[in-house]
Design an enzyme around this catalytic site. Structure first.
Site, mmCIF file in Angstrom:
data_model
loop_
_atom_site.group_PDB
_atom_site.id
_atom_site.type_symbol
_atom_site.label_atom_id
_atom_site.label_comp_id
_atom_site.label_asym_id
_atom_site.label_seq_id
_atom_site.Cartn_x
_atom_site.Cartn_y
_atom_site.Cartn_z
ATOM 1 N N GLY A 141 0.825 -1.204 0.000
ATOM 2 C CA GLY A 141 0.000 0.000 0.000
ATOM 3 C C GLY A 141 0.854 1.247 0.000
ATOM 4 O O GLY A 141 2.001 1.249 0.474
ATOM 5 N N GLY A 190 -5.358 -8.080 -6.734
ATOM 6 C CA GLY A 190 -4.072 -7.770 -7.324
ATOM 7 C C GLY A 190 -3.127 -8.929 -7.077
ATOM 8 O O GLY A 190 -3.549 -10.088 -6.961
ATOM 9 N N ILE A 234 -1.441 -9.674 -4.401
ATOM 10 C CA ILE A 234 -1.648 -10.319 -3.105
ATOM 11 C C ILE A 234 -2.914 -11.161 -3.124
ATOM 12 O O ILE A 234 -2.934 -12.294 -2.631
ATOM 13 C CB ILE A 234 -1.671 -9.277 -1.974
ATOM 14 C CG1 ILE A 234 -0.264 -8.720 -1.762
ATOM 15 C CG2 ILE A 234 -2.204 -9.886 -0.677
ATOM 16 C CD1 ILE A 234 -0.160 -7.640 -0.714
ATOM 17 N N ARG A 274 -11.520 -3.557 -8.597
ATOM 18 C CA ARG A 274 -12.124 -2.280 -8.957
ATOM 19 C C ARG A 274 -12.894 -2.363 -10.275
ATOM 20 O O ARG A 274 -13.943 -1.765 -10.442
ATOM 21 C CB ARG A 274 -11.025 -1.216 -9.031
ATOM 22 C CG ARG A 274 -11.501 0.189 -8.812
ATOM 23 C CD ARG A 274 -10.337 1.172 -8.782
ATOM 24 N NE ARG A 274 -9.820 1.391 -7.448
ATOM 25 C CZ ARG A 274 -8.667 0.922 -6.987
ATOM 26 N NH1 ARG A 274 -7.899 0.174 -7.737
ATOM 27 N NH2 ARG A 274 -8.262 1.194 -5.760
ATOM 28 N N ARG A 288 -12.475 -8.122 -15.167
ATOM 29 C CA ARG A 288 -11.535 -8.624 -16.157
ATOM 30 C C ARG A 288 -11.575 -10.147 -16.112
ATOM 31 O O ARG A 288 -12.259 -10.739 -15.278
ATOM 32 C CB ARG A 288 -10.122 -8.108 -15.900
ATOM 33 C CG ARG A 288 -9.489 -8.539 -14.585
ATOM 34 C CD ARG A 288 -8.094 -7.950 -14.438
ATOM 35 N NE ARG A 288 -7.371 -8.453 -13.286
ATOM 36 C CZ ARG A 288 -7.453 -7.965 -12.058
ATOM 37 N NH1 ARG A 288 -8.268 -6.926 -11.822
ATOM 38 N NH2 ARG A 288 -6.747 -8.479 -11.068
ATOM 39 N N ASP A 314 -5.930 -8.534 10.777
ATOM 40 C CA ASP A 314 -4.513 -8.204 10.924
ATOM 41 C C ASP A 314 -4.319 -6.696 10.962
ATOM 42 O O ASP A 314 -3.253 -6.219 11.343
ATOM 43 C CB ASP A 314 -3.694 -8.792 9.769
ATOM 44 C CG ASP A 314 -2.204 -8.580 9.967
ATOM 45 O OD1 ASP A 314 -1.703 -8.894 11.062
ATOM 46 O OD2 ASP A 314 -1.535 -8.090 9.029
ATOM 47 N N HIS A 352 -0.881 -6.485 12.701
ATOM 48 C CA HIS A 352 -0.367 -6.032 11.404
ATOM 49 C C HIS A 352 0.963 -6.721 11.096
ATOM 50 O O HIS A 352 1.999 -6.071 10.937
ATOM 51 C CB HIS A 352 -0.208 -4.516 11.380
ATOM 52 C CG HIS A 352 -0.199 -3.955 9.976
ATOM 53 N ND1 HIS A 352 -0.605 -2.679 9.691
ATOM 54 C CD2 HIS A 352 0.180 -4.496 8.774
ATOM 55 C CE1 HIS A 352 -0.493 -2.454 8.394
ATOM 56 N NE2 HIS A 352 -0.007 -3.543 7.817
ATOM 57 N N GLY A 373 1.283 -9.066 8.456
ATOM 58 C CA GLY A 373 1.222 -9.697 7.147
ATOM 59 C C GLY A 373 2.537 -9.639 6.402
ATOM 60 O O GLY A 373 2.894 -10.567 5.664
#
Length: 317
Positions: free
Chosen positions: A72, A146, A148, A169, A172, A251, A275, A277
């Site tokens: 991110g 994506g 991940i 988003r 596809r 997480d 947190h 990950g």
């Protein structure tokens, strides 16, 4: 003129860095290693508070690249508007997929199979057998498909899940099947036994998991968040958890770090990890490979990878 490159690692510890740049170590210390105005390539310190990461950016008037070591980029985006036009913001695609995929699967299995209950029972010396939900035959929805999200599906494949629904988003097609658009969520959510959040945090996803979203989940559904805390409306989630209708494995939280006494700590059916990950033994070798590749491209004036946006130009690849 030699380019200043700010690294949160010591350059001498990284094999393969190109010659030419002036490598300076800065990992969020109070003192800057040099004048920020001379920095052309800024590698953002990893797992530091956003205010620390953004602190030198207003003074980086010669900056050409901001490279995060996280998937991110929301923690640095507020300072992009003060940068010169043409600065490329790159994320750490390729660094965190393995570790975050592992953690997502761990949280799913631990929550479904009741591992926290077993740990608490062990501490009390109690034998507590019983039937628990399996991951096998469950329908899983991955929100944020994506690299991940794809890595999470890689790790789900051996577990004989009934179905994986992929949402991003925009729609596809992939080799595994269709990726649905966010607009399809109302129809997909009631079918999911497990919902995994791995979406970036931006204006379109902030508060996306709100009361309406959660109300569409079936009774007994599990919500897993390995994305960002503010993707979820905490108050709405607490209401559902306290009703006992769904469970959650988080997480990331909002607020974060989760303060002592916050009701999420003790809400029924919730598993909280701090947190974690990304920060594993897999991080450093992948981060170093990314930096070596990016800096060689930078020195040789080749196109950088993982460009999220360019300041003054809107979104990029």
């Amino acid at each position: 003129m030699t380019s200043d490159v700010w690294l949160p690692f010591h350059a001498e510890d990284i094999d393969g860095l190109p010659e030419g740049p002036n490598y300076l170590y800065w990992n969020g210390d109070q003192e800057f290693p040099a004048d920020p105005a001379d920095c052309e390539f800024y590698v953002v310190p990893y797992m530091k508070p956003p205010a620390v990461s953004r602190r030198p950016m207003p003074e980086m008037t010669s900056l050409r690249v901001v490279q995060t070591l996280s998937a991110g980029v929301d923690h640095v985006q507020p300072s992009l508007e003060v940068l010169p036009a043409g600065v490329q913001l790159c994320n750490a695609r390729g660094v965190h997929e393995a570790s975050t995929g592992e953690l997502a699967l761990t949280l799913i299995l631990a929550s479904l199979r009741g591992i926290p209950d077993f740990v608490r029972a062990q501490e009390k010396g109690e034998w507590s057998p019983g039937f628990r939900p399996a991951l096998a035959d469950k329908s899983v929805l991955i929100l944020g498909y994506g690299s991940i999200g794809s890595a999470i599906e890689d790790r789900l494949t051996p577990f004989e899940v009934a179905r994986v629904a992929r949402v991003a988003r925009s729609a596809r097609t992939t080799e595994r099947g269709p990726v649905h658009a966010l607009t399809d969520l109302p129809a997909l959510l009631p079918e999911a036994d497990v919902v995994v959040l791995s979406t970036p945090l931006d204006d379109s996803t902030r508060g996306l998991v709100n009361a309406d979203f959660l109300s569409r989940l079936k009774d007994g559904a599990l919500l897993v968040n390995v994305a960002r805390g503010p993707v979820v409306d905490t108050e709405a989630l607490l209401a559902e958890l306290e009703s006992g209708r769904i469970t959650a494995a988080l997480d990331v939280t909002d607020p974060e770090p989760l303060p002592a006494g916050h009701p999420l700590w003790h809400a029924p059916g919730v598993l909280v990890s701090p947190h974690v990950g990304g920060p594993t033994s897999a991080f450093l070798p992948r981060a170093e490979r990314l930096l070596v590749a990016q800096l060689n491209r930078f020195v040789n004036r080749e196109p950088l990878r993982n460009v999220v946006l360019t300041t003054g130009a809107g979104a990029a690849s």
